[in-house]
Design a protein around this motif. Structure first.
Motif, mmCIF file in Angstrom:
data_model
loop_
_atom_site.group_PDB
_atom_site.id
_atom_site.type_symbol
_atom_site.label_atom_id
_atom_site.label_comp_id
_atom_site.label_asym_id
_atom_site.label_seq_id
_atom_site.Cartn_x
_atom_site.Cartn_y
_atom_site.Cartn_z
ATOM 1 N N GLN A 44 0.812 -1.662 0.045
ATOM 2 C CA GLN A 44 -0.312 0.151 -0.016
ATOM 3 C C GLN A 44 0.891 1.123 -0.243
ATOM 4 O O GLN A 44 0.064 2.728 -0.810
ATOM 5 C CB GLN A 44 -0.518 -0.380 1.155
ATOM 6 C CG GLN A 44 -0.485 0.106 2.662
ATOM 7 C CD GLN A 44 -1.579 0.727 3.450
ATOM 8 O OE1 GLN A 44 -1.829 1.588 3.437
ATOM 9 N NE2 GLN A 44 -0.955 0.550 4.844
ATOM 10 N N HIS A 45 2.071 1.140 0.684
ATOM 11 C CA HIS A 45 3.065 2.589 0.600
ATOM 12 C C HIS A 45 3.648 2.895 -0.817
ATOM 13 O O HIS A 45 4.455 3.130 -0.851
ATOM 14 C CB HIS A 45 4.390 1.840 1.364
ATOM 15 C CG HIS A 45 3.343 1.694 2.624
ATOM 16 N ND1 HIS A 45 3.022 2.529 3.665
ATOM 17 C CD2 HIS A 45 3.455 0.630 3.042
ATOM 18 C CE1 HIS A 45 2.353 1.808 4.746
ATOM 19 N NE2 HIS A 45 3.041 0.465 4.744
ATOM 20 N N LEU A 46 3.660 1.719 -2.256
ATOM 21 C CA LEU A 46 3.859 2.470 -3.267
ATOM 22 C C LEU A 46 2.720 2.685 -4.234
ATOM 23 O O LEU A 46 1.880 3.258 -3.918
ATOM 24 C CB LEU A 46 4.316 0.878 -4.032
ATOM 25 C CG LEU A 46 5.341 0.127 -3.493
ATOM 26 C CD1 LEU A 46 5.470 -1.696 -3.914
ATOM 27 C CD2 LEU A 46 6.676 0.166 -3.579
ATOM 28 N N THR A 47 3.666 3.691 -4.401
ATOM 29 C CA THR A 47 3.026 4.141 -5.952
ATOM 30 C C THR A 47 3.955 4.396 -7.259
ATOM 31 O O THR A 47 5.077 3.529 -6.951
ATOM 32 C CB THR A 47 3.175 5.912 -6.064
ATOM 33 O OG1 THR A 47 4.584 6.568 -5.427
ATOM 34 C CG2 THR A 47 2.218 6.187 -4.466
ATOM 35 N N GLU A 48 3.118 4.075 -8.467
ATOM 36 C CA GLU A 48 3.729 3.701 -10.013
ATOM 37 C C GLU A 48 3.897 5.642 -10.371
ATOM 38 O O GLU A 48 3.432 6.112 -9.914
ATOM 39 C CB GLU A 48 2.692 3.332 -10.363
ATOM 40 C CG GLU A 48 3.589 3.627 -12.276
ATOM 41 C CD GLU A 48 2.097 2.214 -12.715
ATOM 42 O OE1 GLU A 48 1.389 3.442 -12.971
ATOM 43 O OE2 GLU A 48 1.972 1.369 -13.337
ATOM 44 N N VAL A 49 5.148 5.418 -10.679
ATOM 45 C CA VAL A 49 5.817 7.175 -11.229
ATOM 46 C C VAL A 49 5.745 6.428 -12.989
ATOM 47 O O VAL A 49 5.628 7.566 -13.092
ATOM 48 C CB VAL A 49 7.040 7.293 -10.952
ATOM 49 C CG1 VAL A 49 6.819 7.573 -9.091
ATOM 50 C CG2 VAL A 49 7.965 6.097 -10.571
ATOM 51 N N GLU A 50 5.992 5.436 -13.254
ATOM 52 C CA GLU A 50 6.141 5.753 -14.919
ATOM 53 C C GLU A 50 5.691 3.470 -15.314
ATOM 54 O O GLU A 50 5.825 2.685 -14.140
ATOM 55 C CB GLU A 50 7.859 6.048 -15.156
ATOM 56 C CG GLU A 50 8.248 5.782 -16.496
ATOM 57 C CD GLU A 50 8.797 6.567 -17.331
ATOM 58 O OE1 GLU A 50 9.619 7.031 -17.991
ATOM 59 O OE2 GLU A 50 9.685 6.160 -16.328
ATOM 60 N N ARG A 51 5.407 3.690 -16.607
ATOM 61 C CA ARG A 51 5.326 2.704 -17.104
ATOM 62 C C ARG A 51 5.753 2.336 -18.622
ATOM 63 O O ARG A 51 4.868 3.203 -19.150
ATOM 64 C CB ARG A 51 3.629 2.491 -16.739
ATOM 65 C CG ARG A 51 3.411 -0.029 -16.731
ATOM 66 C CD ARG A 51 1.869 0.399 -16.632
ATOM 67 N NE ARG A 51 1.158 0.494 -17.562
ATOM 68 C CZ ARG A 51 0.273 1.520 -16.782
ATOM 69 N NH1 ARG A 51 0.442 2.276 -15.639
ATOM 70 N NH2 ARG A 51 -0.646 2.361 -17.177
ATOM 71 N N ALA A 52 6.296 2.303 -18.992
ATOM 72 C CA ALA A 52 7.138 2.447 -20.185
ATOM 73 C C ALA A 52 8.576 1.230 -20.468
ATOM 74 O O ALA A 52 9.138 0.594 -19.641
ATOM 75 C CB ALA A 52 7.557 3.945 -20.416
ATOM 76 N N GLY A 53 8.169 0.868 -22.008
ATOM 77 C CA GLY A 53 9.006 -0.214 -22.220
ATOM 78 C C GLY A 53 8.881 -1.143 -21.847
ATOM 79 O O GLY A 53 9.969 -2.665 -21.568
ATOM 80 N N GLY A 54 8.082 -2.170 -21.516
ATOM 81 C CA GLY A 54 7.843 -2.687 -20.842
ATOM 82 C C GLY A 54 8.509 -2.692 -19.430
ATOM 83 O O GLY A 54 8.273 -4.434 -18.440
ATOM 84 N N VAL A 55 9.053 -1.806 -18.129
ATOM 85 C CA VAL A 55 9.200 -1.699 -17.329
ATOM 86 C C VAL A 55 8.131 -0.625 -16.272
ATOM 87 O O VAL A 55 7.993 0.348 -17.031
ATOM 88 C CB VAL A 55 10.419 -1.367 -16.914
ATOM 89 C CG1 VAL A 55 11.127 -1.180 -15.679
ATOM 90 C CG2 VAL A 55 11.541 -2.046 -17.668
ATOM 91 N N ALA A 56 8.439 -1.401 -15.211
ATOM 92 C CA ALA A 56 7.048 -0.420 -14.358
ATOM 93 C C ALA A 56 8.111 0.051 -13.266
ATOM 94 O O ALA A 56 8.605 -0.936 -12.688
ATOM 95 C CB ALA A 56 5.627 -1.649 -13.812
ATOM 96 N N THR A 57 7.914 1.295 -12.687
ATOM 97 C CA THR A 57 8.585 1.866 -11.686
ATOM 98 C C THR A 57 7.655 2.415 -11.233
ATOM 99 O O THR A 57 7.041 2.646 -11.549
ATOM 100 C CB THR A 57 9.672 2.767 -12.641
ATOM 101 O OG1 THR A 57 10.512 2.681 -13.899
ATOM 102 C CG2 THR A 57 10.881 3.735 -11.685
ATOM 103 N N LEU A 58 8.103 2.386 -9.759
ATOM 104 C CA LEU A 58 7.405 2.048 -8.921
ATOM 105 C C LEU A 58 8.343 2.636 -7.659
ATOM 106 O O LEU A 58 9.338 2.514 -7.627
ATOM 107 C CB LEU A 58 6.931 0.546 -7.648
ATOM 108 C CG LEU A 58 5.900 -0.472 -8.732
ATOM 109 C CD1 LEU A 58 6.062 -1.226 -7.974
ATOM 110 C CD2 LEU A 58 5.209 0.232 -9.199
#
Length: 228
Positions: free
Chosen positions: A175-189
């Protein structure tokens, strides 16, 4: 997992279960983990009040028990607080030492990977939802179910999937995570701390990736960064 309070008729068995899980978890790691867990076990066995969930001890006494200096005690206790295993219940005041409390449920969750090593009966017992009187249960708050998403918000759907699989784990970590980017097959949290980012990346990235796979199969890897 629902952890009964270690008092009453079954208290000795539950105490042994907790100490067994800690010991085997220590032995499955490197010397640094082994030393840290041996230190917390020494506090539990010498000074911990199981009934009141209180560890009343000063830094000087801890240093003596551990055969280290007080600087090492300060560093080690900070590490244990970072793990969520220990918290300050009442801070030290003049003439009185600090009182700590242990999060036994978090300790057991973090040692759950070694339960099958101890035995299938142990794993089944610790994973069982015991039928006991309400007064014998330590209440651990679990976040309420997430609202249903409309299918357009991938991250909300991932969070819902993680919550649905294990609400307690979600409450402690995801629950403490946020998604900052989703591109090129990579999700950055993004995680709120370096410790949490490293821990989740090491231990739970596979589960997060699996949740993404049910919503956005284009995601092939997870990156977890720290906000600080």
């Amino acid at each position: 997992m629902q952890l009964s309070k270690p008092v009453g008729r079954n208290a000795p068995a539950l105490k042994y279960d907790i100490l067994s899980a800690l010991a085997v978890h220590a032995l499955s790691g490197d010397k640094h983990r082994q030393r840290s867990i041996l230190r917390i076990v020494s506090l539990i066995t010498t000074r911990y009040n199981w009934r009141n969930n209180e560890l009343s001890i000063g830094r000087e006494e801890i240093a003596r028990l551990w055969s280290v200096d007080e600087r090492t005690v300060k560093r080690e206790m900070a590490k244990l607080r970072g793990l969520g295993w220990i918290a300050v219940k009442r801070p030290a005041v003049r003439g009185r030492v600090a009182v700590y409390e242990l999060d036994l449920k978090q300790i057991m969750l973090d040692t759950s990977t070694v339960w099958p090593v101890i035995g299938t009966d142990f794993a089944e017992r610790m994973g069982h939802q015991p039928e006991v009187e309400p007064s014998n249960i330590v209440p651990f708050a679990v976040k309420p179910p997430l609202a249903q998403t409309d299918g357009d918000d991938v991250w909300s759907a991932v969070q819902a999937a993680l919550h649905g699989r294990d609400p307690e784990l979600w409450s402690s970590w995801f629950q403490h995570l946020t998604e900052v980017e989703r591109a090129g097959g990579v999700a950055t949290l993004m995680a709120p701390s370096r410790f949490m980012a490293d821990y989740i990346a090491q231990k739970w990235s596979g589960r997060i990736l699996a949740a993404y796979g049910r919503t956005d199969p284009s995601i092939r890897s997870i990156r977890v960064e720290a906000a600080e």
